[in-house]
Design a protein around this motif. Structure first.
Motif, PDB file in Angstrom:
ATOM      1  N   ARG A  17       8.061 -18.337   8.993  1.00  8.54           N
ATOM      2  CA  ARG A  17       8.597 -17.131   9.610  1.00  8.54           C
ATOM      3  C   ARG A  17       7.878 -15.863   9.156  1.00  8.54           C
ATOM      4  NH1 ARG A  17      13.269 -19.875   8.433  1.00  8.54           N
ATOM      5  NH2 ARG A  17      13.770 -18.562   6.618  1.00  8.54           N
ATOM      6  N   TRP A  18       7.389 -15.846   7.934  1.00 11.70           N
ATOM      7  CA  TRP A  18       6.900 -14.589   7.363  1.00 11.70           C
ATOM      8  C   TRP A  18       5.388 -14.512   7.165  1.00 11.70           C
ATOM      9  CZ3 TRP A  18       9.824 -10.401   7.105  1.00 11.70           C
ATOM     10  CH2 TRP A  18      11.209 -10.555   7.127  1.00 11.70           C
ATOM     11  N   GLN A  19       4.676 -15.604   7.356  1.00 17.17           N
ATOM     12  CA  GLN A  19       3.257 -15.581   7.030  1.00 17.17           C
ATOM     13  C   GLN A  19       2.442 -14.674   7.953  1.00 17.17           C
ATOM     14  OE1 GLN A  19       1.685 -19.527   7.243  1.00 17.17           O
ATOM     15  NE2 GLN A  19       2.376 -19.899   9.331  1.00 17.17           N
ATOM     16  N   ALA A  20       2.948 -14.386   9.157  1.00 17.88           N
ATOM     17  CA  ALA A  20       2.219 -13.504  10.069  1.00 17.88           C
ATOM     18  C   ALA A  20       2.765 -12.079  10.059  1.00 17.88           C
ATOM     19  CB  ALA A  20       2.256 -14.071  11.487  1.00 17.88           C
ATOM     20  N   LYS A  77      -0.048  -5.174   3.859  1.00 13.05           N
ATOM     21  CA  LYS A  77      -1.389  -4.605   3.775  1.00 13.05           C
ATOM     22  C   LYS A  77      -1.794  -4.294   2.332  1.00 13.05           C
ATOM     23  CE  LYS A  77       0.017   0.229   4.467  1.00 13.05           C
ATOM     24  NZ  LYS A  77      -0.135   1.434   5.333  1.00 13.05           N
ATOM     25  N   GLU A  78      -0.811  -4.285   1.422  1.00  8.75           N
ATOM     26  CA  GLU A  78      -1.088  -4.002   0.008  1.00  8.75           C
ATOM     27  C   GLU A  78      -1.349  -5.276  -0.802  1.00  8.75           C
ATOM     28  OE1 GLU A  78      -1.228  -0.743  -1.307  1.00  8.75           O
ATOM     29  OE2 GLU A  78      -1.300  -0.435   0.869  1.00  8.75           O
ATOM     30  N   THR A  79      -1.424  -6.424  -0.140  1.00 13.10           N
ATOM     31  CA  THR A  79      -1.583  -7.699  -0.856  1.00 13.10           C
ATOM     32  C   THR A  79      -2.805  -7.699  -1.762  1.00 13.10           C
ATOM     33  OG1 THR A  79      -0.417  -8.972   0.838  1.00 13.10           O
ATOM     34  CG2 THR A  79      -1.961 -10.184  -0.564  1.00 13.10           C
ATOM     35  N   THR A  80      -3.913  -7.173  -1.294  1.00  6.69           N
ATOM     36  CA  THR A  80      -5.141  -7.172  -2.111  1.00  6.69           C
ATOM     37  C   THR A  80      -5.130  -6.078  -3.163  1.00  6.69           C
ATOM     38  OG1 THR A  80      -6.294  -5.765  -0.503  1.00  6.69           O
ATOM     39  CG2 THR A  80      -6.501  -8.166  -0.245  1.00  6.69           C
ATOM     40  N   ARG A  81      -4.069  -5.245  -3.162  1.00  7.98           N
ATOM     41  CA  ARG A  81      -4.007  -4.128  -4.102  1.00  7.98           C
ATOM     42  C   ARG A  81      -2.805  -4.245  -5.044  1.00  7.98           C
ATOM     43  NH1 ARG A  81      -2.903   0.526  -2.345  1.00  7.98           N
ATOM     44  NH2 ARG A  81      -4.241   1.731  -3.756  1.00  7.98           N
ATOM     45  N   LEU A  82      -2.293  -5.450  -5.208  1.00  9.31           N
ATOM     46  CA  LEU A  82      -1.135  -5.611  -6.089  1.00  9.31           C
ATOM     47  C   LEU A  82      -1.451  -5.207  -7.522  1.00  9.31           C
ATOM     48  CD1 LEU A  82       0.813  -8.835  -5.084  1.00  9.31           C
ATOM     49  CD2 LEU A  82       1.414  -6.446  -4.717  1.00  9.31           C
ATOM     50  N   PHE A 107      13.153 -10.365 -15.994  1.00 13.87           N
ATOM     51  CA  PHE A 107      12.025 -10.682 -15.121  1.00 13.87           C
ATOM     52  C   PHE A 107      11.678  -9.527 -14.184  1.00 13.87           C
ATOM     53  CE2 PHE A 107      14.107 -14.756 -16.000  1.00 13.87           C
ATOM     54  CZ  PHE A 107      13.038 -15.468 -16.541  1.00 13.87           C
ATOM     55  N   ILE A 108      10.444  -9.516 -13.756  1.00 13.80           N
ATOM     56  CA  ILE A 108       9.961  -8.615 -12.704  1.00 13.80           C
ATOM     57  C   ILE A 108       9.309  -9.484 -11.628  1.00 13.80           C
ATOM     58  CG2 ILE A 108       8.368  -6.756 -12.093  1.00 13.80           C
ATOM     59  CD1 ILE A 108       8.414  -5.905 -15.028  1.00 13.80           C
ATOM     60  N   MET A 109       9.648  -9.205 -10.375  1.00 14.76           N
ATOM     61  CA  MET A 109       8.940  -9.845  -9.268  1.00 14.76           C
ATOM     62  C   MET A 109       8.256  -8.757  -8.449  1.00 14.76           C
ATOM     63  SD  MET A 109      10.176 -12.608  -6.389  1.00 14.76           S
ATOM     64  CE  MET A 109      10.963 -11.528  -5.191  1.00 14.76           C
ATOM     65  N   LEU A 110       6.947  -8.819  -8.393  1.00 16.19           N
ATOM     66  CA  LEU A 110       6.146  -7.918  -7.565  1.00 16.19           C
ATOM     67  C   LEU A 110       5.718  -8.715  -6.344  1.00 16.19           C
ATOM     68  CD1 LEU A 110       4.645  -5.213  -7.201  1.00 16.19           C
ATOM     69  CD2 LEU A 110       2.787  -6.150  -8.599  1.00 16.19           C
ATOM     70  N   CYS A 111       6.085  -8.222  -5.156  1.00 15.60           N
ATOM     71  CA  CYS A 111       5.906  -9.028  -3.942  1.00 15.60           C
ATOM     72  C   CYS A 111       5.407  -8.161  -2.795  1.00 15.60           C
ATOM     73  CB  CYS A 111       7.235  -9.688  -3.569  1.00 15.60           C
ATOM     74  SG  CYS A 111       7.181 -10.658  -2.043  1.00 15.60           S
ATOM     75  N   SER A 112       4.411  -8.657  -2.079  1.00 12.69           N
ATOM     76  CA  SER A 112       3.884  -7.949  -0.909  1.00 12.69           C
ATOM     77  C   SER A 112       4.170  -8.723   0.381  1.00 12.69           C
ATOM     78  CB  SER A 112       2.370  -7.759  -1.059  1.00 12.69           C
ATOM     79  OG  SER A 112       1.717  -9.020  -1.040  1.00 12.69           O
ATOM     80  N   PHE A 113       5.230  -9.502   0.392  1.00  4.31           N
ATOM     81  CA  PHE A 113       5.579 -10.393   1.503  1.00  4.31           C
ATOM     82  C   PHE A 113       4.651 -11.615   1.535  1.00  4.31           C
ATOM     83  CE2 PHE A 113       7.548  -6.483   2.757  1.00  4.31           C
ATOM     84  CZ  PHE A 113       8.673  -6.823   3.509  1.00  4.31           C
ATOM     85  N   HIS A 114       3.370 -11.416   1.268  1.00  8.93           N
ATOM     86  CA  HIS A 114       2.397 -12.509   1.357  1.00  8.93           C
ATOM     87  C   HIS A 114       1.898 -12.979  -0.002  1.00  8.93           C
ATOM     88  CE1 HIS A 114       1.286 -11.087   5.694  1.00  8.93           C
ATOM     89  NE2 HIS A 114       2.460 -11.684   5.627  1.00  8.93           N
ATOM     90  N   ALA A 127       0.063 -11.179 -19.352  1.00  4.96           N
ATOM     91  CA  ALA A 127      -0.267 -11.686 -18.024  1.00  4.96           C
ATOM     92  C   ALA A 127       0.998 -12.111 -17.300  1.00  4.96           C
ATOM     93  CB  ALA A 127      -1.220 -12.879 -18.130  1.00  4.96           C
ATOM     94  N   PRO A 128       0.955 -12.147 -15.961  1.00  2.00           N
ATOM     95  CA  PRO A 128       2.116 -12.657 -15.227  1.00  2.00           C
ATOM     96  C   PRO A 128       2.332 -14.129 -15.521  1.00  2.00           C
ATOM     97  CG  PRO A 128       0.252 -12.328 -13.756  1.00  2.00           C
ATOM     98  CD  PRO A 128      -0.148 -11.744 -15.065  1.00  2.00           C
ATOM     99  N   LEU A 129       3.579 -14.561 -15.438  1.00  2.00           N
ATOM    100  CA  LEU A 129       3.868 -15.983 -15.602  1.00  2.00           C
ATOM    101  C   LEU A 129       3.248 -16.792 -14.478  1.00  2.00           C
ATOM    102  CD1 LEU A 129       7.626 -15.802 -16.613  1.00  2.00           C
ATOM    103  CD2 LEU A 129       5.703 -16.347 -18.097  1.00  2.00           C
ATOM    104  N   CYS A 130       3.204 -16.202 -13.307  1.00  2.00           N
ATOM    105  CA  CYS A 130       2.562 -16.868 -12.181  1.00  2.00           C
ATOM    106  C   CYS A 130       2.146 -15.825 -11.152  1.00  2.00           C
ATOM    107  CB  CYS A 130       3.464 -17.925 -11.558  1.00  2.00           C
ATOM    108  SG  CYS A 130       5.094 -17.335 -11.090  1.00  2.00           S
ATOM    109  N   ASP A 131       1.192 -16.201 -10.333  1.00  2.00           N
ATOM    110  CA  ASP A 131       0.593 -15.300  -9.345  1.00  2.00           C
ATOM    111  C   ASP A 131       0.075 -16.199  -8.230  1.00  2.00           C
ATOM    112  OD1 ASP A 131      -0.897 -13.531  -7.869  1.00  2.00           O
ATOM    113  OD2 ASP A 131      -2.411 -13.180  -9.423  1.00  2.00           O
ATOM    114  N   PHE A 132       0.674 -16.129  -7.038  1.00  2.00           N
ATOM    115  CA  PHE A 132       0.307 -17.078  -6.003  1.00  2.00           C
ATOM    116  C   PHE A 132       0.630 -16.517  -4.612  1.00  2.00           C
ATOM    117  CE2 PHE A 132       4.591 -17.904  -7.419  1.00  2.00           C
ATOM    118  CZ  PHE A 132       5.319 -18.078  -6.258  1.00  2.00           C
ATOM    119  N   PRO A 133      -0.027 -17.027  -3.578  1.00  2.00           N
ATOM    120  CA  PRO A 133       0.222 -16.555  -2.220  1.00  2.00           C
ATOM    121  C   PRO A 133       1.469 -17.192  -1.614  1.00  2.00           C
ATOM    122  CG  PRO A 133      -1.517 -18.196  -2.199  1.00  2.00           C
ATOM    123  CD  PRO A 133      -1.192 -17.948  -3.645  1.00  2.00           C
TER     124      PRO A 133
END
Length: 472
Positions: A17-20, A77-82, A107-114, A127-133
């Motif tokens: 639902r959200w990938q586009a 649009k900010e995904t590459t600028r997290l 915890f902190i969750m930083l999210c750009s939808f993608h 470092a973040p505990l995890c970082d993934f698309p």
């Protein structure tokens, strides 16, 4: 609470639902997070997570779950600028007790939808505990277990330091130490032995690579020779009588007074030697890393060469591997993980190579791009060193001062090719701190069971023992 299979199935639909989605943060953040909570079988409202109910010196917190979680949302649009937005998210957390009486969240969750970044900054600030698309979320569902209330730290036990990676084992070791100057030969002595016809002296008389050879020799070649009997018993060493006689004269009198029994009894063998270098004797070439220098220096070695204990040897012989290990990414990890002596880097195999998370998986095109970029870097630096008759240390000192812009450009192309293998934006290809954080997070994920097989593409990657090679 839903089962793991149910959560994964729900997340597959969520991703679809959200990938586009390409809209704004403000218009759909609440819907997005509500649906994300629901994938885990809980209601965002029932959990007590509230939108924009808390402030910090850097603004309003997008979502707050008391004492547990804050979420900072950004537009797709900010995904590459997290990376640039990370500072604000961490500032929310740091300033929490100064602007509110409520407990600081875990915890902190930083999210750009993608894309997602998950932090536990009190316990793991580097470092973040995890970082993934977003696309990986169904297979990484445990990374967001803080949403239904299961502590990520309790569930996964993230380490406070990088862990050794099993598949990296057996490919890296420090060179042996003769523990005695009597093993080292002058060029004239070596040539005299190699010219003899009573035995095959090249079996035991080898070029001897020191750290200063990599740093200062224009060709990064050995400038010394050494008698190396490996783990041969005395009766086999006796097949090379002229070489053995030199050690009997120079080494044995000293070893006779050594406190260690094994060194007294095996006086013709190196003092520290596990015989593992047999692994590289059967390769067309191997990679050598200078243990201690102001920068990470690598070079190719011929299998005949015996490295000193100032060298870390890596039994990989392909241009892609050399490209990865010569890149800024690997250098950043070396600084992130290794100790320093004065201002010099101290490259330790156990803490650096064995913990280094190689990119995995990597496409053939990505691998070819790194290999070609690595070849071009090495060819150009060899050309300059040969023309100017100086070594790598002098060369890179000049590059740092602004000389040889073409070599700097080639390094940048290599670094960007390596970053692409990890799926990172080009902007961080030479950002030491950011690379260190990302590699640490990747190491944590691999330790937790993330799929990792960076050497699978290499044919015939077997150990010396598996191939039946003898110890030497």
């Amino acid at each position: 609470m839903r089962s793991h299979e149910q959560i994964r199935a729900a997340l597959v639909g969520f991703v679809a639902r959200w990938q586009a989605y390409a809209g704004t943060e403000r218009s759909e953040a609440e819907t997005y997070l509500d649906e994300l909570f629901e994938c885990y079988g809980v209601s965002r409202k029932d959990r007590g997570a509230v939108f924009e109910d808390a402030h910090s010196s850097t603004g309003i917190v997008d979502l707050h779950l008391t004492a547990h979680l804050i979420v900072e949302m950004k537009a797709p649009k900010e995904t590459t600028r997290l990376v640039q937005h990370r500072k604000d998210a961490l500032e929310h957390w740091r300033d929490w007790t100064s602007v509110t009486t409520r407990r600081r969240p875990q915890f902190i969750m930083l999210c750009s939808f993608h894309r997602f970044e998950i932090w536990a900054p009190d316990a793991y600030p580097k470092a973040p505990l995890c970082d993934f698309p977003l696309a990986e979320l169904p297979d990484r569902s445990e990374s967001l277990w803080m949403l239904p209330g299961i502590s990520f730290v309790q569930a996964q036990h993230p380490p406070d330091k990088a862990q050794r990676i099993t598949l990296n084992e057996g490919k890296c070791q420090q060179g042996p130490s003769p523990m005695g100057k009597g093993f080292i030969l002058t060029t004239e002595e070596a040539r005299s032995l190699l010219d003899r016809t009573d035995a095959s002296y090249p079996d035991v008389v080898r070029p001897y690579l020191m750290g200063d050879d990599i740093a200062d020799d224009p060709a990064q070649r050995p400038r010394r020779w050494i008698i190396d009997f490996g783990l041969r018993p005395l009766e086999e060493a006796m097949r090379y009588p002229a070489a053995l006689e030199i050690l009997r004269d120079r080494v044995k009198p000293i070893r006779d007074n050594d406190r260690r029994k094994d060194r007294r009894e095996k006086w013709w063998q190196f003092g520290k030697d596990h015989g593992l270098r047999v692994r590289w004797y059967y390769l067309p070439r191997y990679i050598a890393v200078h243990v201690r220098d102001t920068r990470l220096l690598t070079t190719w070695c011929e299998p005949w060469t015996c490295p000193s204990n100032q060298i870390v040897t890596i039994t990989l012989d392909d241009d892609y591997s050399m490209g990865i290990l010569s890149s800024f990414t690997h250098g950043a990890w070396a600084w992130f993980q290794s100790s320093t002596v004065k201002d010099d880097l101290r490259y330790a195999p156990t803490s650096t190579f064995l913990t280094f998370p190689w990119p995995s998986p990597v496409t053939d095109d990505q691998r070819a791009r790194v290999a070609e970029a690595g070849r071009r870097v090495i060819a150009r630096r060899q050309e300059i060193c040969a023309e100017q008759q100086f070594g790598l240390t002098r060369l890179y000192d000049l590059v740092d001062e602004g000389a040889y812009a073409d070599l700097r450009k080639l390094h940048r192309e290599l670094d960007e090719a390596v970053a692409a293998c990890y799926g990172w934006p080009t902007a961080i290809a030479q950002d030491k701190d950011e690379i260190g954080r990302r590699l640490f997070a990747l190491n944590v994920e691999i330790a937790r069971g993330r799929g990792y097989d960076p050497f699978a593409w290499q044919a015939g990657d077997a150990s010396a023992e598996q191939l039946g090679f003898p110890a030497v």
